[in-house]
Design a protein around this motif. Structure first.
Motif, mmCIF file in Angstrom:
data_model
loop_
_atom_site.group_PDB
_atom_site.id
_atom_site.type_symbol
_atom_site.label_atom_id
_atom_site.label_comp_id
_atom_site.label_asym_id
_atom_site.label_seq_id
_atom_site.Cartn_x
_atom_site.Cartn_y
_atom_site.Cartn_z
ATOM 1 N N LEU A 226 40.272 11.888 -6.876
ATOM 2 C CA LEU A 226 39.722 11.817 -8.229
ATOM 3 C C LEU A 226 38.232 11.486 -8.207
ATOM 4 C CD1 LEU A 226 41.294 10.028 -11.277
ATOM 5 C CD2 LEU A 226 38.977 9.470 -10.610
ATOM 6 N N HIS A 227 37.853 10.465 -7.461
ATOM 7 C CA HIS A 227 36.453 10.032 -7.447
ATOM 8 C C HIS A 227 35.554 11.052 -6.758
ATOM 9 C CE1 HIS A 227 37.164 6.196 -9.327
ATOM 10 N NE2 HIS A 227 38.172 5.975 -8.504
ATOM 11 N N CYS A 228 36.060 11.715 -5.736
ATOM 12 C CA CYS A 228 35.253 12.746 -5.090
ATOM 13 C C CYS A 228 35.001 13.929 -6.021
ATOM 14 C CB CYS A 228 35.930 13.212 -3.798
ATOM 15 S SG CYS A 228 35.782 12.017 -2.448
ATOM 16 N N ARG A 229 36.026 14.322 -6.768
ATOM 17 C CA ARG A 229 35.833 15.392 -7.759
ATOM 18 C C ARG A 229 34.793 14.979 -8.787
ATOM 19 N NH1 ARG A 229 41.559 15.799 -7.688
ATOM 20 N NH2 ARG A 229 41.668 14.627 -9.635
ATOM 21 N N ARG A 230 34.884 13.756 -9.255
ATOM 22 C CA ARG A 230 33.977 13.260 -10.285
ATOM 23 C C ARG A 230 32.525 13.259 -9.802
ATOM 24 N NH1 ARG A 230 36.187 7.963 -12.599
ATOM 25 N NH2 ARG A 230 37.597 9.448 -13.614
ATOM 26 N N LEU A 231 32.325 12.905 -8.541
ATOM 27 C CA LEU A 231 30.966 12.801 -8.001
ATOM 28 C C LEU A 231 30.487 14.090 -7.328
ATOM 29 C CD1 LEU A 231 31.135 9.221 -6.423
ATOM 30 C CD2 LEU A 231 30.121 9.887 -8.617
ATOM 31 N N GLY A 232 31.361 15.070 -7.229
ATOM 32 C CA GLY A 232 30.977 16.318 -6.584
ATOM 33 C C GLY A 232 30.805 16.183 -5.085
ATOM 34 N N ILE A 233 31.595 15.295 -4.474
ATOM 35 C CA ILE A 233 31.544 15.075 -3.028
ATOM 36 C C ILE A 233 32.746 15.749 -2.378
ATOM 37 C CG2 ILE A 233 31.714 13.319 -1.212
ATOM 38 C CD1 ILE A 233 30.181 11.429 -3.098
ATOM 39 N N ARG A 234 32.496 16.504 -1.337
ATOM 40 C CA ARG A 234 33.567 17.200 -0.630
ATOM 41 C C ARG A 234 34.545 16.180 -0.035
ATOM 42 N NH1 ARG A 234 33.152 20.174 4.632
ATOM 43 N NH2 ARG A 234 31.059 19.270 4.681
ATOM 44 N N HIS A 235 35.837 16.477 -0.142
ATOM 45 C CA HIS A 235 36.871 15.559 0.335
ATOM 46 C C HIS A 235 37.796 16.266 1.322
ATOM 47 C CE1 HIS A 235 40.851 13.467 0.058
ATOM 48 N NE2 HIS A 235 40.064 12.405 0.149
ATOM 49 N N ALA A 236 38.144 15.563 2.391
ATOM 50 C CA ALA A 236 39.089 16.089 3.374
ATOM 51 C C ALA A 236 40.217 15.091 3.567
ATOM 52 C CB ALA A 236 38.389 16.352 4.702
ATOM 53 N N LEU A 237 41.435 15.590 3.712
ATOM 54 C CA LEU A 237 42.598 14.753 3.976
ATOM 55 C C LEU A 237 43.155 15.111 5.347
ATOM 56 C CD1 LEU A 237 44.801 12.741 3.142
ATOM 57 C CD2 LEU A 237 46.004 14.655 2.044
ATOM 58 N N ILE A 238 43.272 14.102 6.194
ATOM 59 C CA ILE A 238 43.759 14.311 7.557
ATOM 60 C C ILE A 238 45.052 13.532 7.744
ATOM 61 C CG2 ILE A 238 43.276 13.947 10.009
ATOM 62 C CD1 ILE A 238 40.321 14.345 9.355
ATOM 63 N N ARG A 239 46.078 14.203 8.217
ATOM 64 C CA ARG A 239 47.374 13.575 8.438
ATOM 65 C C ARG A 239 47.431 12.974 9.845
ATOM 66 N NH1 ARG A 239 51.214 14.534 4.770
ATOM 67 N NH2 ARG A 239 52.817 14.004 6.303
ATOM 68 N N LEU A 240 47.945 11.761 9.908
ATOM 69 C CA LEU A 240 48.118 11.064 11.185
ATOM 70 C C LEU A 240 49.589 10.645 11.308
ATOM 71 C CD1 LEU A 240 44.922 8.781 11.099
ATOM 72 C CD2 LEU A 240 45.193 10.972 12.268
ATOM 73 N N ASP A 241 50.471 11.618 11.313
ATOM 74 C CA ASP A 241 51.901 11.340 11.302
ATOM 75 C C ASP A 241 52.358 10.516 12.504
ATOM 76 O OD1 ASP A 241 52.106 12.799 8.971
ATOM 77 O OD2 ASP A 241 52.741 14.637 9.958
ATOM 78 N N PHE A 242 51.679 10.672 13.626
ATOM 79 C CA PHE A 242 52.095 9.968 14.835
ATOM 80 C C PHE A 242 52.055 8.453 14.657
ATOM 81 C CE2 PHE A 242 47.514 10.090 15.320
ATOM 82 C CZ PHE A 242 47.212 8.858 15.892
ATOM 83 N N MET A 243 51.177 7.962 13.788
ATOM 84 C CA MET A 243 51.075 6.517 13.599
ATOM 85 C C MET A 243 52.354 5.960 12.989
ATOM 86 S SD MET A 243 47.068 6.236 12.393
ATOM 87 C CE MET A 243 46.994 4.453 12.369
ATOM 88 N N HIS A 244 52.913 6.667 12.025
ATOM 89 C CA HIS A 244 54.167 6.231 11.421
ATOM 90 C C HIS A 244 55.303 6.276 12.437
ATOM 91 C CE1 HIS A 244 57.895 6.547 9.031
ATOM 92 N NE2 HIS A 244 57.262 5.771 8.173
ATOM 93 N N ASP A 245 55.248 7.237 13.347
ATOM 94 C CA ASP A 245 56.334 7.419 14.311
ATOM 95 C C ASP A 245 56.287 6.421 15.464
ATOM 96 O OD1 ASP A 245 57.201 9.579 12.814
ATOM 97 O OD2 ASP A 245 56.148 11.061 14.031
ATOM 98 N N TYR A 246 55.087 5.978 15.840
ATOM 99 C CA TYR A 246 54.956 5.193 17.055
ATOM 100 C C TYR A 246 54.397 3.777 16.870
ATOM 101 C CZ TYR A 246 55.826 9.593 19.446
ATOM 102 O OH TYR A 246 56.400 10.759 19.878
ATOM 103 N N PHE A 247 53.767 3.499 15.745
ATOM 104 C CA PHE A 247 53.130 2.200 15.550
ATOM 105 C C PHE A 247 54.057 1.260 14.779
ATOM 106 C CE2 PHE A 247 48.352 3.434 15.846
ATOM 107 C CZ PHE A 247 48.617 4.173 17.001
#
Length: 217
Positions: free
Chosen positions: A47-68
């Motif tokens: 939401l805030h990135c859209r509002r400010l016009g800043i490019r946003h990336a989402l990176i999944r780190l599924d391994f952390m849930h599986d091993y940590f």
């Protein structure tokens, strides 16, 4: 000049840093590592990135849930209630989470031709989260500087500030903190009882902000 990547959770601290440093931020990166509250946080980050016009990336780190091992990864019922000063809050540590995220963000920064990676750790984090301490930030910045051709550095301007200090900055910036998420349980509303909810309440009160958060209690 746009010279930075920011690690953006969608919580109070990183959202404040996003607004404060928006002129320098070329890209905001959020990480989904399977915590109870990730989805709530990430929605606000977008939401805030859209509002400010800043490019946003989402990176999944599924391994952390599986091993940590962390109560943040084991469901809402596993999250302890109380103050961050309580010993039981150590269960909320996700091992070396910031180290992993900073490493990935540094690789992105180098690939994007940027010079800095920003993170919004603060003074209240030090006692419980080793990867938020001044020593950690300094060591990681030295590592990213040495390990990249452009000498990328970690910028963590809130490291010595309290959460109330950050809230005051947000107040001056006109940030609506109802559009941020803190609660580790990740329910429909903030629980009001977990460590990060308690810290949120205290920071708002100390900063003189009428808390707009909807709590279960």
């Amino acid at each position: 000049m746009k010279d930075s990547v920011i690690i953006l959770s969608g919580g109070m601290d990183s959202t404040t840093l996003l607004y404060e440093m928006q002129e320098r931020i070329a890209l905001a990166v959020s990480f989904d590592y399977g915590s109870n509250h990730n989805a709530r946080e990430i929605g606000y980050a977008k939401l805030h990135c859209r509002r400010l016009g800043i490019r946003h990336a989402l990176i999944r780190l599924d391994f952390m849930h599986d091993y940590f091992k962390s109560s943040l990864l084991d469901g809402a019922d596993a999250v302890p209630e109380g103050h961050y000063a309580d010993d039981n809050m150590r269960s909320t540590v996700v091992p070396f989470r910031n180290g992993i995220m900073l490493s990935i963000a540094t690789g992105i920064a180098e690939s994007e031709g940027l010079k800095y990676v920003m993170m919004a750790n603060h003074g209240g984090d030090h006692a419980i989260y080793p990867d938020c301490s001044p020593m950690f930030v300094k060591a990681m910045s030295e590592a990213t500087k040495a390990g990249t051709y452009p000498g990328i550095e970690v910028l963590a301007p809130y490291t010595e500030l309290t959460k109330a200090d950050i809230a005051r900055r947000g107040k001056d910036l006109g940030i609506d903190y109802s559009e941020t998420w803190s609660c580790y349980k990740g329910g429909d509303k903030h629980c009001g009882k977990c460590g990060t909810c308690v810290e949120r309440k205290e920071a708002m009160k100390e900063a003189g902000i009428d808390d707009p958060t909807e709590y279960e209690d």
